[in-house]
Design a protein around this motif. Structure first.
Motif, PDB file in Angstrom:
ATOM      1  N   LEU A   8       0.852  -1.205   0.000  1.00  0.00           N
ATOM      2  CA  LEU A   8       0.000   0.000   0.000  1.00  0.00           C
ATOM      3  C   LEU A   8       0.885   1.251   0.000  1.00  0.00           C
ATOM      4  O   LEU A   8       0.931   2.000   0.974  1.00  0.00           O
ATOM      5  N   ASP A   9       1.604   1.432  -1.101  1.00  0.00           N
ATOM      6  CA  ASP A   9       2.495   2.586  -1.199  1.00  0.00           C
ATOM      7  C   ASP A   9       1.716   3.772  -1.758  1.00  0.00           C
ATOM      8  O   ASP A   9       1.934   4.217  -2.892  1.00  0.00           O
ATOM      9  N   VAL A  10       0.785   4.253  -0.944  1.00  0.00           N
ATOM     10  CA  VAL A  10      -0.044   5.401  -1.305  1.00  0.00           C
ATOM     11  C   VAL A  10       0.056   6.410  -0.170  1.00  0.00           C
ATOM     12  O   VAL A  10       0.587   6.096   0.902  1.00  0.00           O
ATOM     13  N   ALA A  11      -0.488   7.609  -0.410  1.00  0.00           N
ATOM     14  CA  ALA A  11      -0.192   8.705   0.512  1.00  0.00           C
ATOM     15  C   ALA A  11      -1.022   8.706   1.781  1.00  0.00           C
ATOM     16  O   ALA A  11      -0.561   9.182   2.824  1.00  0.00           O
ATOM     17  N   ASP A  12      -2.239   8.223   1.731  1.00  0.00           N
ATOM     18  CA  ASP A  12      -3.079   8.380   2.926  1.00  0.00           C
ATOM     19  C   ASP A  12      -4.147   7.283   3.002  1.00  0.00           C
ATOM     20  O   ASP A  12      -4.275   6.452   2.100  1.00  0.00           O
ATOM     21  N   ARG A  13      -4.896   7.324   4.087  1.00  0.00           N
ATOM     22  CA  ARG A  13      -5.936   6.319   4.360  1.00  0.00           C
ATOM     23  C   ARG A  13      -6.939   6.222   3.216  1.00  0.00           C
ATOM     24  O   ARG A  13      -7.309   5.131   2.762  1.00  0.00           O
ATOM     25  N   GLU A  14      -7.394   7.379   2.739  1.00  0.00           N
ATOM     26  CA  GLU A  14      -8.446   7.373   1.716  1.00  0.00           C
ATOM     27  C   GLU A  14      -7.954   6.676   0.451  1.00  0.00           C
ATOM     28  O   GLU A  14      -8.673   5.868  -0.144  1.00  0.00           O
ATOM     29  N   ALA A  15      -6.723   6.976   0.060  1.00  0.00           N
ATOM     30  CA  ALA A  15      -6.181   6.344  -1.156  1.00  0.00           C
ATOM     31  C   ALA A  15      -6.039   4.844  -0.952  1.00  0.00           C
ATOM     32  O   ALA A  15      -6.301   4.054  -1.866  1.00  0.00           O
ATOM     33  N   VAL A  34       5.982   5.269   4.858  1.00  0.00           N
ATOM     34  CA  VAL A  34       5.328   6.474   4.326  1.00  0.00           C
ATOM     35  C   VAL A  34       3.871   6.524   4.786  1.00  0.00           C
ATOM     36  O   VAL A  34       3.430   7.483   5.435  1.00  0.00           O
ATOM     37  N   LEU A  35       3.134   5.452   4.497  1.00  0.00           N
ATOM     38  CA  LEU A  35       1.705   5.442   4.862  1.00  0.00           C
ATOM     39  C   LEU A  35       1.524   5.375   6.377  1.00  0.00           C
ATOM     40  O   LEU A  35       0.687   6.089   6.943  1.00  0.00           O
ATOM     41  N   PHE A  36       2.323   4.545   7.050  1.00  0.00           N
ATOM     42  CA  PHE A  36       2.134   4.377   8.490  1.00  0.00           C
ATOM     43  C   PHE A  36       2.442   5.670   9.244  1.00  0.00           C
ATOM     44  O   PHE A  36       1.776   5.999  10.235  1.00  0.00           O
ATOM     45  N   THR A  37       3.420   6.427   8.767  1.00  0.00           N
ATOM     46  CA  THR A  37       3.750   7.698   9.428  1.00  0.00           C
ATOM     47  C   THR A  37       2.568   8.656   9.333  1.00  0.00           C
ATOM     48  O   THR A  37       2.309   9.449  10.237  1.00  0.00           O
ATOM     49  N   ARG A  38       1.837   8.553   8.260  1.00  0.00           N
ATOM     50  CA  ARG A  38       0.668   9.410   8.070  1.00  0.00           C
ATOM     51  C   ARG A  38      -0.535   8.921   8.900  1.00  0.00           C
ATOM     52  O   ARG A  38      -1.214   9.711   9.548  1.00  0.00           O
ATOM     53  N   THR A  39      -0.786   7.612   8.867  1.00  0.00           N
ATOM     54  CA  THR A  39      -2.056   7.119   9.433  1.00  0.00           C
ATOM     55  C   THR A  39      -1.940   6.607  10.860  1.00  0.00           C
ATOM     56  O   THR A  39      -2.935   6.577  11.588  1.00  0.00           O
ATOM     57  N   GLY A  40      -0.743   6.120  11.234  1.00  0.00           N
ATOM     58  CA  GLY A  40      -0.613   5.456  12.532  1.00  0.00           C
ATOM     59  C   GLY A  40      -1.417   4.176  12.565  1.00  0.00           C
ATOM     60  O   GLY A  40      -1.921   3.711  11.529  1.00  0.00           O
ATOM     61  N   LEU A  56       3.624  -5.106   8.500  1.00  0.00           N
ATOM     62  CA  LEU A  56       4.116  -3.767   8.855  1.00  0.00           C
ATOM     63  C   LEU A  56       5.616  -3.729   8.564  1.00  0.00           C
ATOM     64  O   LEU A  56       6.412  -4.351   9.275  1.00  0.00           O
ATOM     65  N   ASP A  57       5.972  -2.996   7.517  1.00  0.00           N
ATOM     66  CA  ASP A  57       7.354  -3.011   7.012  1.00  0.00           C
ATOM     67  C   ASP A  57       8.063  -1.728   7.437  1.00  0.00           C
ATOM     68  O   ASP A  57       8.239  -0.816   6.633  1.00  0.00           O
ATOM     69  N   LEU A  58       8.463  -1.682   8.708  1.00  0.00           N
ATOM     70  CA  LEU A  58       9.155  -0.487   9.205  1.00  0.00           C
ATOM     71  C   LEU A  58      10.652  -0.733   9.366  1.00  0.00           C
ATOM     72  O   LEU A  58      11.386   0.148   9.808  1.00  0.00           O
TER      73      LEU A  58
END
Ligand code: C5P
Length: 226
Positions: A8-15, A34-40, A56-58
């Motif tokens: 899920l290499d997209v910018a935010d939850r909605e995407a 990228v996504l996890f930093t935005r959504t938590g 979860l790929d951190l």
């Protein structure tokens, strides 16, 4: 049969949700930094409720106590698989496994696929024959320390399967058909080739995300490894 994992290499939850609404049949999804930093973790709960398995790929690489705490939190929020860096060492990997219990699978990143041989030699401070030699050395270390498996390019899958035996998870990004743009991936193979070589999890991002018809692209991948 190998599992397909949608990155899920997209910018935010909605995407992310819009994308998943368009593609039937996705089980595993991968959330990166990228996504996890935005959504938590709120998005993780939402995706779990929709029936997805969460990778979860951190790529944690820290002192053992900190990584143990991070994995414990991941377990708490319902994550199914996490990544750590093998270069964090045996004690760190063992600490990650201690927190993971039997609910979370821990896989170790060996050598980043973006590293060239020259860059790797300069990082390690010694000549290295090929990245594959380092991948194998670190994969053995990670397995001995308790990791459930490793992340590698598809070109190392056969070597790792032969060396690590049947039980190891082999998580494989760099999946491309001959007609897909490679983007920044250099060490690629098709989903069918990776699955045949012994990969257990095939991570696919742009070939689906950037397809004119993501559902058709996903269905084609499913068909190719059937
Ligand atoms: O778009 P693409 O199919 O190349 O996506 C591959 C995914 O796998 C990305 O989310 C990338 O961060 C991840 N990944 C990788 N190489 C690694 C570890 C993870 O490409 N060694």
């Amino acid at each position: 049969m190998a599992e397909l994992v949608l990155a899920l290499d997209v910018a935010d939850r909605e995407a992310a949700l819009r994308l998943l609404d368009r593609i039937p049949g996705v089980g595993w999804v991968k959330l990166g930094s990228v996504l996890f930093t935005r959504t938590g973790p709120a998005l993780i709960a939402e995706l779990k409720a929709r029936g997805h398995q969460i990778f979860l790929d951190l790529k944690w690489h820290d002192i053992p106590n900190t990584v143990q705490g991070a994995v414990a939190q991941a377990r708490e929020v319902g994550v199914d698989m996490v990544t750590v860096h093998a270069l964090g060492g045996a004690a760190m990997i063992a600490a990650a496994k201690a927190a993971a219990g039997d609910r979370v699978q821990v896989v170790a990143v060996t050598v980043l696929t973006s590293h060239s041989t020259a860059e790797l030699a300069s990082l390690l401070g010694r000549p290295t024959a090929t990245p594959a030699d380092e991948v194998l050395r670190l994969a053995r270390l990670a397995r001995q320390a308790g990791a459930d498996g490793v992340v590698s390019s598809p070109l190392e899958t056969a070597l790792l399967r032969a060396d690590l035996g049947p039980g190891a998870l082999l998580v494989t990004p760099g999946i491309r058909s001959p007609t897909d743009p490679k983007g920044d991936q250099t060490r690629t193979a098709t989903a069918a080739e990776a699955a045949r070589a012994g990969s257990t999890h095939l991570v696919v991002g742009r070939p689906v995300l950037q397809a004119a018809d993501p559902a058709a692209a996903w269905a084609g991948l499913v068909e190719s490894i059937r």
